[in-house]
Scaffold this active site. Structure first.
Site, PDB file in Angstrom:
ATOM      1  N   GLY A 243       1.093  -1.393   0.402  1.00  0.00           N
ATOM      2  CA  GLY A 243       0.085  -0.040   0.567  1.00  0.00           C
ATOM      3  C   GLY A 243       0.805   0.845   0.046  1.00  0.00           C
ATOM      4  CD  GLU A 285       0.299  -9.136   1.217  1.00  0.00           C
ATOM      5  OE1 GLU A 285      -0.534  -8.250   1.026  1.00  0.00           O
ATOM      6  OE2 GLU A 285      -0.219 -10.243   1.497  1.00  0.00           O
ATOM      7  N   PRO A 286       5.025  -5.457  -0.897  1.00  0.00           N
ATOM      8  CG  PRO A 286       6.788  -4.324  -1.107  1.00  0.00           C
ATOM      9  CD  PRO A 286       5.884  -5.547  -0.402  1.00  0.00           C
ATOM     10  N   GLY A 287       3.432  -3.302  -4.323  1.00  0.00           N
ATOM     11  CA  GLY A 287       3.521  -3.844  -5.343  1.00  0.00           C
ATOM     12  C   GLY A 287       3.853  -2.875  -5.756  1.00  0.00           C
ATOM     13  NE  ARG A 288       0.332   3.078  -5.794  1.00  0.00           N
ATOM     14  CZ  ARG A 288      -0.796   2.401  -6.558  1.00  0.00           C
ATOM     15  NH1 ARG A 288      -0.303   3.122  -7.665  1.00  0.00           N
ATOM     16  NH2 ARG A 288      -1.803   2.286  -6.636  1.00  0.00           N
ATOM     17  NE  ARG A 323      -2.612   3.659 -11.281  1.00  0.00           N
ATOM     18  CZ  ARG A 323      -2.133   4.516 -10.419  1.00  0.00           C
ATOM     19  NH1 ARG A 323      -1.813   5.654 -11.697  1.00  0.00           N
ATOM     20  NH2 ARG A 323      -2.891   4.850  -9.609  1.00  0.00           N
ATOM     21  CE1 TYR A 327      -8.390   1.721  -9.685  1.00  0.00           C
ATOM     22  CE2 TYR A 327      -6.305   2.571 -11.156  1.00  0.00           C
ATOM     23  CZ  TYR A 327      -7.267   1.261 -10.238  1.00  0.00           C
ATOM     24  OH  TYR A 327      -7.557   0.493 -10.282  1.00  0.00           O
ATOM     25  CB  CYS A 354     -13.940   4.209 -30.254  1.00  0.00           C
ATOM     26  SG  CYS A 354     -15.626   5.031 -31.204  1.00  0.00           S
ATOM     27  CD  GLU A 355     -15.058   3.766 -23.910  1.00  0.00           C
ATOM     28  OE1 GLU A 355     -15.540   4.158 -23.097  1.00  0.00           O
ATOM     29  OE2 GLU A 355     -15.318   2.236 -24.527  1.00  0.00           O
TER      30      GLU A 355
HETATM   31  N1  LLP Z   1      -1.432  -6.887  -1.056  1.00  0.00           N
HETATM   32  C1  LLP Z   1      -3.025  -6.805  -1.501  1.00  0.00           C
HETATM   33  C2  LLP Z   1      -3.376  -7.796  -0.775  1.00  0.00           C
HETATM   34  C3  LLP Z   1      -3.500  -5.923  -2.265  1.00  0.00           C
HETATM   35  O1  LLP Z   1      -4.422  -6.516  -2.637  1.00  0.00           O
HETATM   36  C4  LLP Z   1      -2.236  -5.263  -3.271  1.00  0.00           C
HETATM   37  C5  LLP Z   1      -3.265  -4.267  -4.061  1.00  0.00           C
HETATM   38  C6  LLP Z   1      -0.943  -5.300  -2.769  1.00  0.00           C
HETATM   39  C7  LLP Z   1      -0.729  -5.971  -1.628  1.00  0.00           C
HETATM   40  C8  LLP Z   1      -0.581  -3.910  -3.145  1.00  0.00           C
HETATM   41  O2  LLP Z   1      -0.722  -2.934  -2.873  1.00  0.00           O
HETATM   42  P1  LLP Z   1       0.344  -2.159  -3.335  1.00  0.00           P
HETATM   43  O3  LLP Z   1       2.108  -1.718  -2.648  1.00  0.00           O
HETATM   44  O4  LLP Z   1       0.390  -2.039  -4.495  1.00  0.00           O
HETATM   45  O5  LLP Z   1      -0.286  -0.509  -3.306  1.00  0.00           O
HETATM   46  N2  LLP Z   1      -4.848  -1.008 -10.126  1.00  0.00           N
HETATM   47  C9  LLP Z   1      -4.669   0.344  -8.772  1.00  0.00           C
HETATM   48  C10 LLP Z   1      -4.166  -1.037  -7.502  1.00  0.00           C
HETATM   49  C11 LLP Z   1      -4.953  -1.314  -7.197  1.00  0.00           C
HETATM   50  C12 LLP Z   1      -3.836  -2.384  -6.162  1.00  0.00           C
HETATM   51  C13 LLP Z   1      -4.846  -3.825  -5.484  1.00  0.00           C
HETATM   52  N3  LLP Z   1      -4.250  -4.482  -4.826  1.00  0.00           N
HETATM   53  C14 LLP Z   1      -4.288   1.321  -9.093  1.00  0.00           C
HETATM   54  O6  LLP Z   1      -4.033   0.997 -10.124  1.00  0.00           O
HETATM   55  O7  LLP Z   1      -3.688   2.317  -8.473  1.00  0.00           O
END
Ligand code: LLP
Length: 435
Positions: A243, A285-288, A323, A327, A354-355
């Site tokens: 997050g 659990e980092p993604g972004r 995105r 959002y 086409c939007e």
């Molecule tokens: N763990 C769980 C259970 C999650 O559902 C997510 C993201 C993460 C970890 C990783 O979160 P992060 O570190 O990336 O914030 N599509 C949206 C973001 C959706 C996030 C979904 N879950 C966007 O483009 O902003």
């Protein structure tokens, strides 16, 4: 605009990881995603170090949904990362990348019987999102005479300052089990013969630019863990989710650094485990924050039109980066062949879909743009390609990965045949027409 260290400008051209974006675009074609592997590795090791300063053992589970390219999985796997997987497909990717099953966590709010059976077969820990799911998993584990390791996803009911579509820990959110119902949930799990509670999980949302919500969530988590400990439930891991946001508006947004995040959250975690006198693994659990800033999306200008606005029509649309449309997300824009030129006019950057909503940016002050120029959308490594589609029957673009002086495709461009390959013509359309 302030650029991060892996993005540089030389002779008016934008470079990523030391590679000229204009040459990459000419060589591989546009649209094109370009990712710096070095930047991802740097982000990973910065996060790891920040947590490790406070505690050991720590495990980073990369949130696979942010960017599902195998090359990125493999790079992270080689550093020892695990993965938060949210589907059977993500579990398979993690396996192919060489991540051991004990480094994976199968999350998800609506898992199928097949998802659960696969997790049991592979010995992957499952995060449960409902009591229904607990019983379903218990039956599946029973059928295969195995034990399933689980955690419950806690919904801590925390207001998170982010876009409402990506706040997941609100009391109204579809995710997790309300924190007031977590103790009974674990008690129920204890009564299931084939279930072993192994951890506790939460994820409160995404693109969070403050540490307070994480601190609050950790307080709820540690309080629950202590109460469960008193009830003789011992956890081998506590998972605080992902997050952490990034500063999409360069020089304007202020995102906590990994160090600031760790310094805020870890004292709460450490106090909790001291109270329990336990030493569980800490999982995040980092993604972004690992992958977003590693990538640019390069897109060529097809035409410029003076209408009620100055429209720049580029060759990527929300099929490749949804995105902004979904959002109202902001991504910095650099004209990659005029990166140092003075900004002289406001432009609205639109895609070919086409939007009406196919707009990347409105009224951006940029250098004079002409057809043939190359536009770079920054910070597109997370939830960019992974949320792409083939809308308007547009094949998805290629992705390139860079490491030092090396460059390589990590995904080829799709063809129309890739799109039609899965389509089936119904047999009656081949029969001669009856009058
Ligand atoms: N763990 C769980 C259970 C999650 O559902 C997510 C993201 C993460 C970890 C990783 O979160 P992060 O570190 O990336 O914030 N599509 C949206 C973001 C959706 C996030 C979904 N879950 C966007 O483009 O902003």
């Amino acid at each position: 605009m302030k650029l991060p260290s892996h993005l540089t400008v030389s002779n008016n051209n934008l470079f990523i990881g030391g590679h000229d974006c204009n040459l990459l675009a000419s060589e591989y074609g546009t649209p094109l995603y370009v990712t710096s592997e070095d930047r991802i590795l740097q982000n990973y090791s910065d996060f790891f170090k920040a947590l490790k300063t406070h505690y050991d053992p720590v495990r980073i589970l990369y949130a696979a949904k942010a960017n599902g390219n195998l090359a990125i999985f493999r790079a992270l796997a080689q550093l020892g990362a695990g993965a938060d997987v949210f589907s059977t497909g993500e579990l398979r990717l993690a396996e192919i990348a060489g991540m051991p099953h004990d480094r994976l966590l199968f999350n998800g709010s609506s898992k199928t019987k097949e998802d659960l059976a696969l997790a049991v077969e592979k010995g992957v820990t499952v995060t449960l999102d409902s009591i229904d799911e607990l019983h379903k998993l218990d039956t599946i584990a029973d059928e295969s005479r195995s034990k399933a390791q689980v955690s419950f996803r806690v919904n801590p009911a925390i207001n998170v300052p982010t876009h409402p579509k990506i706040a997941t820990g609100l009391s109204t959110s579809k995710f997790g089990i309300p924190h007031q119902k977590i103790i009974p949930a674990y008690m129920e799990a204890l009564s299931c013969e084939n279930i072993t509670p192994a951890g506790i999980h939460c994820h409160i949302g995404s693109q969070i630019l403050a540490t307070e919500p994480f601190v609050k969530a950790t307080e709820v988590m540690m309080q629950l863990a202590c109460e469960l400990h008193d009830l003789s439930i011992r956890f081998s891991f506590v998972d605080l989710g992902g997050g952490l946001g990034i500063p999409y508006r360069h020089g304007v947004d202020k995102a906590p650094s990994y160090r600031e995040y760790a310094d805020a959250v870890m004292p709460v975690f450490l106090k909790g485990i001291k109270e329990m006198n336990e030493h569980p693994q800490l999982w995040v659990e980092p993604g972004r924050s690992l992958v977003a800033d590693s990538t640019v999306l390069l897109t060529r200008v097809n035409s410029v039109k003076e209408a009620h606005r100055r429209f720049v029509n580029v060759d990527a649309g929300f099929n490749l980066l949804i995105r902004p449309t979904m959002y109202e997300a902001y991504h910095e824009i650099v004209v990659a062949n005029k990166a140092d030129s003075p900004c002289t006019a406001e432009y609205t950057i639109t895609g070919p879909i086409c939007e009406t909503g196919d707009v990347f940016a409105e009224g951006r002050l940029l250098p004079e743009i002409k057809a043939g120029d190359l536009v770079a959308l920054l910070d597109t490594g997370a939830y960019g390609f992974s949320m792409s589609s083939q809308y308007n029957t547009r094949p998805r673009c290629a992705e390139v990965i860079l490491k030092g002086r090396d460059k390589s495709l990590m995904r080829r461009k799709e063809t129309i045949e890739d799109i039609t390959r899965t389509m089936v013509t119904p047999p009656w359309q081949d029969e001669p027409r009856r009058s």
